[in-house]
Write an enzyme that holds these catalytic residues in place. Structure first.
Site, PDB file in Angstrom:
ATOM      1  CG  ASP A   1     -14.694  35.163  14.351  1.00 47.55           C
ATOM      2  OD1 ASP A   1     -13.710  35.891  14.259  1.00 47.55           O
ATOM      3  OD2 ASP A   1     -14.910  34.038  14.877  1.00 47.55           O
TER       4      ASP A   1
ATOM      5  CE  LYS B   1      -6.886  31.529  14.301  1.00 43.41           C
ATOM      6  NZ  LYS B   1      -8.107  31.302  14.275  1.00 43.41           N
TER       7      LYS B   1
ATOM      8  CD1 TRP C   1     -13.065  29.041  13.039  1.00 41.44           C
ATOM      9  CD2 TRP C   1     -13.214  28.616  15.171  1.00 41.44           C
ATOM     10  NE1 TRP C   1     -11.878  28.499  13.486  1.00 41.44           N
ATOM     11  CE2 TRP C   1     -12.058  28.277  14.790  1.00 41.44           C
ATOM     12  CE3 TRP C   1     -13.573  28.577  16.356  1.00 41.44           C
ATOM     13  CZ2 TRP C   1     -11.070  27.764  15.760  1.00 41.44           C
ATOM     14  CZ3 TRP C   1     -12.305  27.884  17.521  1.00 41.44           C
ATOM     15  CH2 TRP C   1     -11.247  27.668  16.817  1.00 41.44           C
TER      16      TRP C   1
HETATM   17  C1  LIG Z   1      -9.134  30.725  15.227  1.00 39.59           C
HETATM   18  C2  LIG Z   1     -10.464  31.348  15.300  1.00 39.59           C
HETATM   19  C3  LIG Z   1     -11.288  31.411  16.365  1.00 39.59           C
HETATM   20  C4  LIG Z   1     -11.004  30.897  17.723  1.00 39.59           C
HETATM   21  O1  LIG Z   1      -9.865  31.735  18.196  1.00 39.59           O
HETATM   22  P1  LIG Z   1      -9.438  31.810  19.845  1.00 39.59           P
HETATM   23  O2  LIG Z   1      -8.796  32.935  20.040  1.00 39.59           O
HETATM   24  O3  LIG Z   1      -8.518  30.402  19.715  1.00 39.59           O
HETATM   25  O4  LIG Z   1     -10.511  31.634  20.716  1.00 39.59           O
HETATM   26  C5  LIG Z   1     -12.450  32.055  15.908  1.00 39.59           C
HETATM   27  N1  LIG Z   1     -13.121  32.321  14.997  1.00 39.59           N
HETATM   28  C6  LIG Z   1     -12.180  32.137  13.900  1.00 39.59           C
HETATM   29  C7  LIG Z   1     -12.566  32.647  12.560  1.00 39.59           C
HETATM   30  C8  LIG Z   1     -11.027  31.732  13.783  1.00 39.59           C
HETATM   31  O5  LIG Z   1      -9.938  31.601  12.835  1.00 39.59           O
END
Ligand SMILES: *Cc1c(COP(=O)(O)O)cnc(C)c1O
Length: 359
Positions: free
Chosen positions: A170, A194, A100
């Site tokens: 993030d 998540k 990511w």
């Molecule tokens: C799942 C995830 C993403 C991507 O998320 P989307 O909503 O599918 O764009 C980005 N960063 C992390 C840390 C993730 O776990």
């Protein structure tokens, strides 16, 4: 019958929240309609989104000089929005600790100079590099991290020394899993699917002075944070139903005792699993112990066929989604806030039995 769902995302939600939503499905609070059917400009919805923001602010202790935005497009959309809104000097430092972070880094390169200042790619992202004294360019607009690496199961236990630069994080897979000091960040954002709610909502917590009209030329109106901030996340139709469920999860966390209690609950669960992995002769954790995530726990047997057998037998026994990410193989148990302790205890009991039968 409900299963124990170890999915990395979309993932398990508190049963209480799902039941409440089911009860309110046809008639929300005397309105005679579902939240799915109501105007985002209605009085009832105004209260839903305002209460959600208020509860989130309380939970995370968000200072008044930070805005809370409810956005769409997934965390991946912010990979572009971050440079578009913050790259005044067209330069930023990226710490690449997994897929990511790498995607965010690659996206930033479209808009300016993204500098990789640290990486753990040399050991398949199984650790967090030392970030106490990185070569951060003097003119970098920000330093970017992915705080919890969903795929590899690592977590920053100490934030990097950004040398005075803005930190952008993030937090998709560790959102609301433990207390955070918001003041250490310029931007905290995450997709909620998540640990917080259904897919379709991204929450961004942004320091006010970083929300300006001074964005990169060509930035779409919708990706300009100022558009969203000026309109209290209601510039256009927001992901109404998703925000409503997030609001219920915030209330659930408050009832559970807030983020300190969540942390204790998550530590307890993770310890059960890591303690087992550390003494097992068959299963092994793949992450350097000091960098282990409380949320995502990858492990292997060292034998692909045995891994596949384990995943299959676990599924038959009611433990779902234990297969590791397609890029790393093995297994991964995601044990987010809503995973009950007995889910992890039963998983470990099952792993013990499997070890006895296959050791
Ligand atoms: C799942 C995830 C993403 C991507 O998320 P989307 O909503 O599918 O764009 C980005 N960063 C992390 C840390 C993730 O776990």
């Amino acid at each position: 019958m409900r299963v124990y769902n170890f999915s990395a995302g979309p993932a398990v939600l508190p049963e209480e929240v799902l039941k409440e939503a089911a009860d309110e499905m046809l008639d929300y609070n005397g309105t005679g309609m579902s939240v799915m059917e109501m105007s985002h400009r209605s009085k009832a919805y105004d209260e839903i989104i305002k209460t959600a923001e208020k509860d989130l602010r309380e939970l995370m202790n968000i200072p008044d000089n930070y805005k809370v935005l409810f956005l769409q497009g997934g965390a991946s959309q912010q990979f572009a929005a971050v440079p578009m809104n913050l790259m005044k000097n067209k330069k930023a430092a990226y710490i690449v600790t997994g897929q990511w972070a790498k995607k965010a880094y690659q996206e930033a390169k479209i808009y300016g100079e993204a500098v990789e200042v640290a990486s753990s790619a040399d050991k398949t992202f199984s650790y967090i590099p030392d970030c106490s004294d990185l070569a951060i360019p003097d003119d970098a607009d920000y330093v970017y991290i992915c705080e919890n690496n969903t795929i590899y199961g690592t977590k920053f236990k100490t934030l990097p020394n950004t040398k005075g630069k803005i930190l952008v994080s993030d937090v998709s897979s560790c959102f609301l899993s433990e207390p955070v000091d918001v003041t250490k960040y310029g931007v905290i954002y995450g997709g909620v699917q998540k640990n917080v709610g259904p897919a379709g909502v991204v929450i961004a917590i942004i320091r006010e002075d970083l929300i300006t009209d001074d964005v990169l030329p060509g930035t779409p109106t919708m990706l300009k944070w100022k558009t969203q901030a000026d309109n209290d996340s209601l510039y256009n139709t927001p992901p109404c139903y998703g925000i409503y469920i997030c609001g219920k999860v915030f209330k659930w966390i408050k009832k559970m005792g807030g983020l300190e209690a969540m942390k204790a609950h998550n530590e307890k669960k993770a310890k059960i699993l890591y303690d087992f992995l550390d003494q097992s002769k068959l299963f092994k954790g793949t992450v350097r112990p000091e960098d282990r995530s409380l949320m995502n726990v990858p492990f292997v047997t060292g034998n692909e066929e045995l891994d596949a057998k384990f995943v299959k037998e676990a599924k038959a026994a009611g433990f779902e989604n234990l297969k590791g990410h397609r890029t790393v193989g093995g297994m991964r148990a995601s044990i987010y806030n809503a995973m009950p302790i007995e889910g992890v205890e039963k998983l470990v009991a099952f792993m013990k039995k499997f070890e006895e039968e296959n050791g």
